[in-house]
Design a protein around this motif. Structure first.
Motif, PDB file in Angstrom:
ATOM      1  N   VAL A  70      -5.459   7.905   1.318  1.00 30.00           N
ATOM      2  CA  VAL A  70      -5.067   9.241   1.537  1.00 30.00           C
ATOM      3  C   VAL A  70      -6.053  10.106   2.147  1.00 30.00           C
ATOM      4  O   VAL A  70      -7.218   9.888   2.107  1.00 30.00           O
ATOM      5  N   GLU A  71      -5.605  11.124   3.132  1.00 33.70           N
ATOM      6  CA  GLU A  71      -6.591  12.141   3.725  1.00 33.70           C
ATOM      7  C   GLU A  71      -7.003  13.045   2.667  1.00 33.70           C
ATOM      8  O   GLU A  71      -5.836  13.766   2.345  1.00 33.70           O
ATOM      9  N   PRO A  72      -8.001  13.254   1.927  1.00 35.39           N
ATOM     10  CA  PRO A  72      -7.955  14.105   0.736  1.00 35.39           C
ATOM     11  C   PRO A  72      -7.849  15.452   0.977  1.00 35.39           C
ATOM     12  O   PRO A  72      -7.291  16.213   0.036  1.00 35.39           O
TER      13      PRO A  72
ATOM     14  N   ILE B 132       0.915  -1.030  -0.084  1.00 34.62           N
ATOM     15  CA  ILE B 132      -0.063  -0.149  -0.180  1.00 34.62           C
ATOM     16  C   ILE B 132       1.124   1.158  -0.103  1.00 34.62           C
ATOM     17  O   ILE B 132       2.121   1.261   0.467  1.00 34.62           O
ATOM     18  N   ILE B 133       0.226   2.242  -0.504  1.00 31.55           N
ATOM     19  CA  ILE B 133       1.099   3.743  -0.370  1.00 31.55           C
ATOM     20  C   ILE B 133       0.277   4.713   0.504  1.00 31.55           C
ATOM     21  O   ILE B 133      -0.894   4.645   0.534  1.00 31.55           O
ATOM     22  N   LYS B 134       0.951   5.262   1.448  1.00 32.37           N
ATOM     23  CA  LYS B 134       0.489   6.087   2.254  1.00 32.37           C
ATOM     24  C   LYS B 134       1.244   7.453   2.067  1.00 32.37           C
ATOM     25  O   LYS B 134       2.392   7.380   1.567  1.00 32.37           O
ATOM     26  N   PHE B 135       0.814   8.396   2.756  1.00 30.20           N
ATOM     27  CA  PHE B 135       1.549   9.792   2.363  1.00 30.20           C
ATOM     28  C   PHE B 135       1.946  10.248   4.077  1.00 30.20           C
ATOM     29  O   PHE B 135       1.309  10.140   4.803  1.00 30.20           O
TER      30      PHE B 135
ATOM     31  N   LEU C 155      -3.861  21.220   2.552  1.00 29.08           N
ATOM     32  CA  LEU C 155      -4.785  21.128   1.208  1.00 29.08           C
ATOM     33  C   LEU C 155      -4.148  20.378   0.240  1.00 29.08           C
ATOM     34  O   LEU C 155      -2.826  20.504  -0.231  1.00 29.08           O
ATOM     35  N   PRO C 156      -4.953  19.723  -0.608  1.00 36.24           N
ATOM     36  CA  PRO C 156      -4.231  18.874  -1.751  1.00 36.24           C
ATOM     37  C   PRO C 156      -4.049  19.865  -2.745  1.00 36.24           C
ATOM     38  O   PRO C 156      -4.931  20.658  -3.109  1.00 36.24           O
ATOM     39  N   LYS C 157      -2.771  19.848  -3.522  1.00 34.13           N
ATOM     40  CA  LYS C 157      -2.715  20.771  -4.839  1.00 34.13           C
ATOM     41  C   LYS C 157      -3.719  20.283  -5.772  1.00 34.13           C
ATOM     42  O   LYS C 157      -4.086  19.135  -5.844  1.00 34.13           O
ATOM     43  N   PRO C 158      -4.036  21.311  -6.424  1.00 32.77           N
ATOM     44  CA  PRO C 158      -5.092  21.108  -7.611  1.00 32.77           C
ATOM     45  C   PRO C 158      -4.352  20.129  -8.723  1.00 32.77           C
ATOM     46  O   PRO C 158      -3.294  20.021  -8.877  1.00 32.77           O
TER      47      PRO C 158
ATOM     48  N   GLY D  98      -4.670  -0.842 -11.476  1.00 34.62           N
ATOM     49  CA  GLY D  98      -5.620  -1.816 -11.081  1.00 34.62           C
ATOM     50  C   GLY D  98      -5.469  -1.709  -9.411  1.00 34.62           C
ATOM     51  O   GLY D  98      -5.946  -2.882  -8.641  1.00 34.62           O
ATOM     52  N   ALA D  99      -5.154  -0.859  -8.888  1.00 34.35           N
ATOM     53  CA  ALA D  99      -5.235  -0.626  -7.411  1.00 34.35           C
ATOM     54  C   ALA D  99      -6.550   0.138  -6.979  1.00 34.35           C
ATOM     55  O   ALA D  99      -7.086   0.949  -7.787  1.00 34.35           O
ATOM     56  N   LEU D 100      -6.575   0.138  -5.659  1.00 35.36           N
ATOM     57  CA  LEU D 100      -7.855   0.906  -5.071  1.00 35.36           C
ATOM     58  C   LEU D 100      -7.524   2.138  -4.834  1.00 35.36           C
ATOM     59  O   LEU D 100      -6.286   2.251  -4.011  1.00 35.36           O
ATOM     60  N   LEU D 101      -8.120   3.058  -4.726  1.00 36.34           N
ATOM     61  CA  LEU D 101      -8.038   4.429  -3.924  1.00 36.34           C
ATOM     62  C   LEU D 101      -9.047   4.421  -2.781  1.00 36.34           C
ATOM     63  O   LEU D 101     -10.267   4.341  -2.951  1.00 36.34           O
ATOM     64  N   ILE D 102      -8.468   4.717  -1.744  1.00 37.85           N
ATOM     65  CA  ILE D 102      -8.991   4.772  -0.634  1.00 37.85           C
ATOM     66  C   ILE D 102      -8.854   6.054   0.157  1.00 37.85           C
ATOM     67  O   ILE D 102      -7.782   6.789   0.253  1.00 37.85           O
ATOM     68  N   PHE D 103     -10.087   7.005   0.274  1.00 37.79           N
ATOM     69  CA  PHE D 103     -10.273   8.114   0.758  1.00 37.79           C
ATOM     70  C   PHE D 103     -10.541   7.997   2.338  1.00 37.79           C
ATOM     71  O   PHE D 103     -11.291   7.291   2.618  1.00 37.79           O
ATOM     72  N   ASP D 104      -9.527   8.515   3.231  1.00 33.63           N
ATOM     73  CA  ASP D 104      -9.595   8.536   4.705  1.00 33.63           C
ATOM     74  C   ASP D 104     -10.429   9.761   5.119  1.00 33.63           C
ATOM     75  O   ASP D 104      -9.696  10.565   5.208  1.00 33.63           O
ATOM     76  N   GLU D 105     -11.839   9.727   5.228  1.00 33.59           N
ATOM     77  CA  GLU D 105     -12.650  10.984   5.424  1.00 33.59           C
ATOM     78  C   GLU D 105     -12.942  10.889   6.964  1.00 33.59           C
ATOM     79  O   GLU D 105     -14.261  11.515   6.982  1.00 33.59           O
ATOM     80  N   VAL D 106     -12.299  10.433   7.579  1.00 34.42           N
ATOM     81  CA  VAL D 106     -12.735  10.194   9.039  1.00 34.42           C
ATOM     82  C   VAL D 106     -12.794  11.622   9.661  1.00 34.42           C
ATOM     83  O   VAL D 106     -13.921  11.865  10.476  1.00 34.42           O
ATOM     84  N   ILE D 107     -12.012  12.718   9.100  1.00 34.01           N
ATOM     85  CA  ILE D 107     -12.351  14.133   9.423  1.00 34.01           C
ATOM     86  C   ILE D 107     -13.103  14.723   8.683  1.00 34.01           C
ATOM     87  O   ILE D 107     -14.110  15.445   8.998  1.00 34.01           O
ATOM     88  N   THR D 108     -12.862  14.839   7.446  1.00 29.34           N
ATOM     89  CA  THR D 108     -13.502  15.516   6.141  1.00 29.34           C
ATOM     90  C   THR D 108     -14.899  15.085   6.085  1.00 29.34           C
ATOM     91  O   THR D 108     -15.568  16.065   5.456  1.00 29.34           O
TER      92      THR D 108
END
Ligand SMILES: *Cc1c(COP(=O)(O)O)cnc(C)c1O
Length: 428
Positions: A205-207, A138-141, A216-219, A233-243
């Motif tokens: 990612v936290e969007p 997995i990739i995290k930031f 903030l995410p850059k444009p 073929g990877a999945l995108l997971i938004f961690d929107e626990v705060i947002t």
């Protein structure tokens, strides 16, 4: 000078029985010095400590209390449901009601599973993404926090930055060897990782980042992530626990129009009670047990009291115009602070996404964890204590978001701007 004698006494006592005297590290005030306040009660935008001091609260339980403390409608609903039983470990209609509200709010979520914390939500979403793709990496930031499960506890921002530890002992290298870390907003680094490791299960990612302070995410950043995950073929997971339900009713995904495969939620959806949830595409979610083979369970998951607090909170948030009201309050505060800053000789970056904001004591723009940690934490600590002495409770760490709630009045915000003026004047 405020008297904090009773809080100090309670903290000494707490430290004998609880590690560090707290049950979550950032509460201990280590990042700003001094001792934590013991809170007795809250109402609207205010909290009251054990010494009888009153504060305008910008922590708001670290995000969940978008309606402020003790919203009458939420309290009333909870009181009713408590009288009918605290937990059954059997299905209740409430779970479907909250799930439906969430699916309607976020079209990318077709099915949802409730858990009891954000940590469980992200941990389970990663397990599911791995099962679905048959891959491990997995990739995290860096600077993004996704709860404290072993595999996600790598370069996580606020809590551990505050304590000055790069990674936690007790997480064996094998547990994080499949976790690749890229700098936030650095799309080239992500491309490079996909180049080197095409078998990536998911990018999480936290969007809008909230756990290194607001960043903030850059444009184009989120678009890029959506595109590259799809092409590999990877999945995108938004961690929107705060947002989630914070920056818009439909979360950051509604705000930016980028829709992930899976979404993690928590905080606001429980209205102040313990909760988490993960959801997304039906074909993925149907792999979760018992409908599929990916095991994940919880004794108190879907707890009727937490479901009720969530349902009532979301029902109120659904009121037309409510996010405009929140935006008006938040921009009033941010513009007021910006004006104060413009008159002072102090290097500050004010970052805001709707009702979440951070005053970074930094000279350079903050776009990542690497730039955020250049902030002057000593100045923030002084600022924090000046604010506290004026009755304003800001987050006790440079690397946390302050939250405006619907309970904050224009007078509260005016008082906060005045306090900011004095505090920044004193530290600049
Ligand atoms: C708070 C938070 C979590 C963890 O949630 P808990 O309920 O504290 O376990 C995960 N992700 C993000 C983005 C958070 O802000």
């Amino acid at each position: 000078m405020k008297n904090f004698g009773r809080s100090e006494k309670l903290f000494e006592e707490a430290k004998r029985y609880l590690p560090g005297g707290v049950n979550s590290p950032v509460r201990a005030f280590k990042a700003v010095g001094g001792r934590p306040l013991f809170i007795k009660r809250g109402r609207g935008a205010r909290i009251y400590d054990e010494d009888g001091n009153v504060f305008i609260d910008y922590v708001c339980a670290w995000g969940p209390l978008i309606l402020g403390h003790c919203h009458p409608q939420v309290v009333k609903a909870i009181k009713m449901v408590v009288g009918q039983g605290l937990s059954f470990g059997a299905p209740t209609e409430l779970e479907t009601k909250l799930a439906k509200l969430i699916c309607e709010a976020m079209p990318s979520i077709e099915m949802v599973r409730f858990v009891s914390s954000g940590t469980e939500a992200t941990m389970s979403a990663i397990r599911l993404a791995r099962a679905f793709t048959g891959r491990n990496r997995i990739i995290k930031f860096s600077g993004c926090y996704h709860g404290h499960s072993d595999g996600l506890l790598a370069q996580v921002g606020s809590g551990m930055t505050t304590l000055g530890i790069p990674s936690s002992p007790g997480t064996p290298a094998t547990m994080i060897s499949d976790t690749l870390v890229a700098p936030y907003n650095d799309f080239q680094a992500v491309e490079q990782l996909f180049d080197n490791y095409p078998d990536i299960a998911a990018v999480i990612v936290e969007p809008i980042a909230g756990n290194m302070g607001v960043v903030l995410p850059k444009p184009g950043f989120l678009e890029h992530l959506a595109r590259i995950t799809r092409s590999y073929g990877a999945l995108l997971i938004f961690d929107e626990v705060i947002t989630g339900f914070r920056v818009a009713y439909g979360g950051a995904q509604e705000l930016y129009g980028i829709y992930p495969d899976l979404t993690c939620l928590g905080k606001i959806i429980g209205g102040g009670l313990p909760i988490g949830a993960y959801g997304g595409r039906r074909d993925i979610m149907e792999m979760v047990a018992p409908s599929g083979p990916v095991y994940q369970a919880g004794t108190l998951a879907g707890n009727p009291v937490a479901m009720t607090a969530g349902i009532e909170t979301l029902r109120i948030l659904k009121t037309p115009g409510i996010y405009d009201r929140l935006e008006k309050k938040s921009s009033l505060l941010a513009n007021g602070i910006a004006e104060v800053i413009s008159r002072l000789k102090v290097d500050i970056q004010l970052l805001r996404a709707g009702s979440m904001l951070t005053i970074f004591f930094a000279r350079e723009p903050v776009t990542s964890y690497e730039t955020a940690i250049k902030a002057n934490t000593g100045l923030y600590a002084k600022f924090f204590h000046h604010m506290l002495s004026q009755g304003i409770y800001f987050p006790p760490s440079q690397f946390e978001a302050a939250f405006v709630s619907l309970a904050h009045t224009d007078e509260d915000i005016e008082a906060t701007i005045n306090a900011t003026k004095k505090s920044l004047g004193a530290v600049s």
